[in-house]
Design a protein around this motif. Structure first.
Motif, mmCIF file in Angstrom:
data_model
loop_
_atom_site.group_PDB
_atom_site.id
_atom_site.type_symbol
_atom_site.label_atom_id
_atom_site.label_comp_id
_atom_site.label_asym_id
_atom_site.label_seq_id
_atom_site.Cartn_x
_atom_site.Cartn_y
_atom_site.Cartn_z
ATOM 1 N N UNK A 27 0.861 -1.177 0.000
ATOM 2 C CA UNK A 27 0.000 0.000 0.000
ATOM 3 C C UNK A 27 0.894 1.222 0.000
ATOM 4 N N UNK A 28 0.470 2.233 -0.738
ATOM 5 C CA UNK A 28 1.197 3.493 -0.760
ATOM 6 C C UNK A 28 0.263 4.567 -0.219
ATOM 7 N N UNK A 29 0.804 5.412 0.635
ATOM 8 C CA UNK A 29 0.008 6.452 1.272
ATOM 9 C C UNK A 29 0.591 7.822 0.966
ATOM 10 N N UNK A 30 -0.313 8.706 0.554
ATOM 11 C CA UNK A 30 0.025 10.107 0.323
ATOM 12 C C UNK A 30 -1.066 10.924 0.989
ATOM 13 N N UNK A 31 -0.722 11.640 2.037
ATOM 14 C CA UNK A 31 -1.732 12.389 2.792
ATOM 15 C C UNK A 31 -2.779 11.432 3.331
ATOM 16 N N UNK A 66 3.876 0.489 2.541
ATOM 17 C CA UNK A 66 3.882 -0.610 3.491
ATOM 18 C C UNK A 66 3.709 -1.916 2.742
ATOM 19 N N UNK A 67 4.668 -2.822 2.900
ATOM 20 C CA UNK A 67 4.608 -4.172 2.338
ATOM 21 C C UNK A 67 4.879 -5.140 3.484
ATOM 22 N N UNK A 68 4.070 -6.174 3.598
ATOM 23 C CA UNK A 68 4.269 -7.139 4.679
ATOM 24 C C UNK A 68 5.664 -7.746 4.650
#
Length: 119
Positions: A27-31, A66-68
């Motif tokens: 998952x990639x998070x931006x804001x 985030x990657x497991x």
């Protein structure tokens, strides 16, 4: 970064690290946006993901991934094109050690498939 000449263009960046294909999700998070994706390739310096939905992050934006299998990574968006995104890891993060550990203990090279088994 090195310097290379391609079709009359000078001062284009080249990669420091070899990329390897990977078969993991993250998952990639931006804001407040968070998008799932599949890791296309990975190196000690960066990661490319094929995203399920668009992520509206401009080049230069700070993101978290985030990657497991690898853990939490931080970096800067280098490019975004047709549902894919490239991120260069932050030099102040522990990303290089995490990726090195992943390649040493978890990663298995994907072998080409030449047909079905049992035929």
């Amino acid at each position: 970064m090195g310097e290379v000449v391609i079709k009359g263009r000078i001062n284009m960046e080249t990669r420091k690290s070899t990329r390897k294909a990977a078969r993991i999700v993250g998952k990639i998070r931006y804001g407040l946006q968070e998008v799932e994706g599949r890791v296309v390739n990975l190196s000690a310096d960066g990661i490319a993901l094929d995203l399920q939905t668009p992520l509206h992050a401009a080049t230069g934006s700070q993101v978290k991934i985030q990657c497991d299998e690898i853990g939490y990574l931080e970096g800067m968006v280098r490019w975004c094109n047709r549902g894919r995104i490239g991120v260069r890891f932050s030099p102040t993060s522990n990303a290089r050690a995490q990726v090195t550990s992943y390649f040493r203990f978890v990663h298995k090279d994907a072998l080409p498939s030449f047909g079905r088994r049992g035929t």
